[in-house]
Design a protein around this motif. Sequence first.
Motif, mmCIF file in Angstrom:
data_model
loop_
_atom_site.group_PDB
_atom_site.id
_atom_site.type_symbol
_atom_site.label_atom_id
_atom_site.label_comp_id
_atom_site.label_asym_id
_atom_site.label_seq_id
_atom_site.Cartn_x
_atom_site.Cartn_y
_atom_site.Cartn_z
ATOM 1 N N LEU A 1 6.677 9.818 -14.717
ATOM 2 C CA LEU A 1 6.552 8.481 -14.141
ATOM 3 C C LEU A 1 7.939 7.922 -13.837
ATOM 4 O O LEU A 1 8.373 6.926 -14.437
ATOM 5 N N SER A 2 8.621 8.574 -12.916
ATOM 6 C CA SER A 2 9.904 8.059 -12.427
ATOM 7 C C SER A 2 9.660 6.714 -11.762
ATOM 8 O O SER A 2 8.509 6.362 -11.460
ATOM 9 N N LEU A 3 10.734 5.995 -11.495
ATOM 10 C CA LEU A 3 10.580 4.709 -10.819
ATOM 11 C C LEU A 3 9.910 4.917 -9.457
ATOM 12 O O LEU A 3 9.050 4.129 -9.049
ATOM 13 N N ALA A 4 10.274 5.995 -8.782
ATOM 14 C CA ALA A 4 9.657 6.282 -7.482
ATOM 15 C C ALA A 4 8.155 6.562 -7.645
ATOM 16 O O ALA A 4 7.328 6.073 -6.864
ATOM 17 N N MET A 5 7.801 7.329 -8.673
ATOM 18 C CA MET A 5 6.385 7.613 -8.937
ATOM 19 C C MET A 5 5.638 6.321 -9.260
ATOM 20 O O MET A 5 4.527 6.082 -8.758
ATOM 21 N N LEU A 6 6.230 5.480 -10.121
ATOM 22 C CA LEU A 6 5.568 4.231 -10.495
ATOM 23 C C LEU A 6 5.343 3.337 -9.276
ATOM 24 O O LEU A 6 4.269 2.741 -9.108
ATOM 25 N N LYS A 7 6.363 3.254 -8.399
ATOM 26 C CA LYS A 7 6.216 2.388 -7.224
ATOM 27 C C LYS A 7 5.203 2.954 -6.235
ATOM 28 O O LYS A 7 4.493 2.208 -5.569
ATOM 29 N N SER A 8 5.161 4.261 -6.162
ATOM 30 C CA SER A 8 4.194 4.905 -5.273
ATOM 31 C C SER A 8 2.767 4.666 -5.799
ATOM 32 O O SER A 8 1.845 4.341 -5.043
ATOM 33 N N LEU A 9 2.623 4.801 -7.113
ATOM 34 C CA LEU A 9 1.333 4.552 -7.758
ATOM 35 C C LEU A 9 0.919 3.097 -7.565
ATOM 36 O O LEU A 9 -0.236 2.786 -7.228
ATOM 37 N N GLN A 10 1.886 2.215 -7.758
ATOM 38 C CA GLN A 10 1.628 0.787 -7.598
ATOM 39 C C GLN A 10 1.135 0.481 -6.186
ATOM 40 O O GLN A 10 0.171 -0.256 -5.990
ATOM 41 N N LYS A 11 1.797 1.100 -5.214
ATOM 42 C CA LYS A 11 1.412 0.842 -3.831
ATOM 43 C C LYS A 11 0.001 1.360 -3.557
ATOM 44 O O LYS A 11 -0.812 0.683 -2.906
ATOM 45 N N ASP A 12 -0.280 2.535 -4.056
ATOM 46 C CA ASP A 12 -1.618 3.119 -3.823
ATOM 47 C C ASP A 12 -2.714 2.319 -4.521
ATOM 48 O O ASP A 12 -3.842 2.232 -4.030
ATOM 49 N N ILE A 13 -2.385 1.752 -5.669
ATOM 50 C CA ILE A 13 -3.382 0.943 -6.382
ATOM 51 C C ILE A 13 -3.607 -0.388 -5.667
ATOM 52 O O ILE A 13 -4.734 -0.846 -5.508
ATOM 53 N N LEU A 14 -2.492 -0.988 -5.210
ATOM 54 C CA LEU A 14 -2.598 -2.328 -4.613
ATOM 55 C C LEU A 14 -3.046 -2.307 -3.162
ATOM 56 O O LEU A 14 -3.510 -3.332 -2.642
ATOM 57 N N HIS A 15 -2.901 -1.166 -2.487
ATOM 58 C CA HIS A 15 -3.226 -1.084 -1.065
ATOM 59 C C HIS A 15 -4.627 -1.646 -0.764
ATOM 60 O O HIS A 15 -5.623 -1.132 -1.278
#
Lengths: 299, 299, 299
Positions: B69-83
């Motif tokens: 869960l790198s910062l990039a992974m977390l932000k990517s996950l966040q975006k996919d969840i919030l989309h």
Amino acid sequence: MAAAGVRALGAKGPGWLRRGPWAPLAAGFCSRGPAEAERPEPGPRPTSARQRDGIRSIVLSNPKKRNALSLAMLKSLQKDILHEAESQDLKVIVISAEGPVFSSGHDLKELTDEQGPDYHAEVFRTCSEVMMMIQNHPVPVIAMVNGLATAAGCQLVASCDIAVASDKSSFATPGVNIGLFCSTPGVALGRAVPRKVALEMLFTGEAMSAQEALLHGLLSRVVPEERLEEETMRIARKVASLSRPVVSLGKAAFYRQLAQDLRTAYHLASQTMVDNLGLPDGQEGIKAFLQKRKPVWSH
Amino acid sequence: MAAAGVRALGAKGPGWLRRGPWAPLAAGFCSRGPAEAERPEPGPRPTSARQRDGIRSIVLSNPKKRNALSLAMLKSLQKDILHEAESQDLKVIVISAEGPVFSSGHDLKELTDEQGPDYHAEVFRTCSEVMMMIQNHPVPVIAMVNGLATAAGCQLVASCDIAVASDKSSFATPGVNIGLFCSTPGVALGRAVPRKVALEMLFTGEAMSAQEALLHGLLSRVVPEERLEEETMRIARKVASLSRPVVSLGKAAFYRQLAQDLRTAYHLASQTMVDNLGLPDGQEGIKAFLQKRKPVWSH
Amino acid sequence: MAAAGVRALGAKGPGWLRRGPWAPLAAGFCSRGPAEAERPEPGPRPTSARQRDGIRSIVLSNPKKRNALSLAMLKSLQKDILHEAESQDLKVIVISAEGPVFSSGHDLKELTDEQGPDYHAEVFRTCSEVMMMIQNHPVPVIAMVNGLATAAGCQLVASCDIAVASDKSSFATPGVNIGLFCSTPGVALGRAVPRKVALEMLFTGEAMSAQEALLHGLLSRVVPEERLEEETMRIARKVASLSRPVVSLGKAAFYRQLAQDLRTAYHLASQTMVDNLGLPDGQEGIKAFLQKRKPVWSH
């Protein structure tokens, strides 16, 4: 009305209720109070109640309607639970049901548009009061479940202090299937089982077996159907043999401290211990133990 | 980027994602937003997401780095969840992972002295936001775990509403071994399992099997590996078949009431029931049930 | 007094305490402090304590009185737990007991009318302090149970961070039988197991097996009697091999965040993570991991 209770129990109620004599019920118990006098209920009462040797048995007695928790059923249950709650003759309450369904939850006919939001609010307020009353009641309340308990029926099981079920029982909160999320059952369920288990039940509406319910904390005990009454009654008789004021003090203290932080909880519970020792039965119990004899409770 | 998602999934993603056609993804989904436009990410996105029939599947897609869960992974996950979280087309989210490790937790290279405390704080803040966002999301989020989930990876499982795992999966919070106590994973873990179980995991770093995780409440369901997708999808399809506003209302109410004392909880939940009955889908569901037909949700 | 400890352990204490050499104990440990100098205790101390390789073993050593938690026992236990708690040489505490009864709870002779409410209050206050001290202690405290733990003895097990028991162990809160509801044990029990399980124990006084205690969260691990010491010591050695400041920081943060709402909990825990990374051992652990070598803790 007491007759109605006898009839219902005589025909289909739990076997242990049919055996042997029962103490006469107080006038008005299982029947009418001032409210009912003004607005008489149509047909027989949807619950019946008997009391013997300190054990009050309340039976949901409307199996044709799957023991739905209609407003009439809730009020009847409430009356049976509250009846002479302060009497020293009452030591423990057992709630069971007639028929293969313990309870199917609210009566959906009471939740239509025609009834309107004020009526809906009364239904849920009454239901919540019954559930909280179980926790606030001075004596332990045991659910004895033999069959399916769904929605507010599952909530009723989750709200009792102790819950014993036969291994054929199952539990579900299927409101989502009919567009009515089991939010109030979720209050009791979410305090009885891990939240992931509660949420899977609430989101899918799928049933959980008795064994799963035991695993996750919704039940404290599961037994084969043929031993359900025996085992439940064993627990009830055990509770009935104890000092009522001691049990009452302890029950109230347990729920009160559970909602507090650890330091406050210990402060409250330590004071409860001192108060308990100040009760005549507290000293009698310790003396009897040190003198190696059976205690004689004064209650 | 959508192509990258397809590639990743086509090669190693869960089988059910490969079968049959998927609805076209919205522009920008699985790819860039304003933030990314300014600071482009190097290489392919570490998560991929697809949506079909109301089910959004988000896959952690960096198996070479054990789905850290790198910062990039977390932000990517966040975006996919919030989309398009508010879209009526989205009914449920399933989070899974490529490869034998569900997620190994934070990327330790991001937690060295060289990065400094401000960067560390950003990592943990972002991680906590993702975890809380799962609870606050309007639709249920299901973890589908097939392998090892450690540290923040275990936290991610514990933070989902429902967690289904294969019987070969395991769970650990091994931060103590490298001098970094799993304090933030402990927030989610301590709310999912008994505290003694959580503390033994946190103090020893030892792994817990899927069966133990089920026993203790970290998972709601464990199945053989070959049935994992089938079983998870069965649950997801069930949720997707329900009324979205009803599920959303219920999910929000569940978490809100759980943090309250019993009386306040019942007050909140009773109001939610009345509100639920005021929704068109609330009345449609009850009418359909009484008319013995399938409900037609308007959402 | 140290000699008394050796004697007691030599005769009947856990086997692992008898094997090999032990570091010399600090003067006054296991014996007298200023308070005891003024009011000398009659007879040998009811607990004994030894420390080796970072592991402090405290043994309840009054098997003739079923290791009752008399005021003297509580104060002795308190002293052994608090002794040089801040010393970097102490990494973990293991509490066990001599004889077939882990502890039978309070000494009933101290709870009679003759002693009076002020004395009773002192007993419960001291007991609560010991239980809270375990949670507030900077190092993990493990209960190693081989036998019956009842009332405040069960509370002691429930209060430890980790609890390992032999499969012949059992647990009960039988105070109701003698008219003294286990209200203070209920504080710890109610935070360890589901409330229905806790209430059945409290209302009936019946014992729960080790397997049931594991199922419901009172224990984190159950092993055959012959493997109890080996398994407990394996966990203790594991904890002793870790960085003490990291473990201390994590333990304190775990209990602190658990009492908070989710957002506050994550705020606290995220700050703990940043603080943890600022510790020398936090950076050493990560460097060692990235360099694929064993960390060397500076503590």
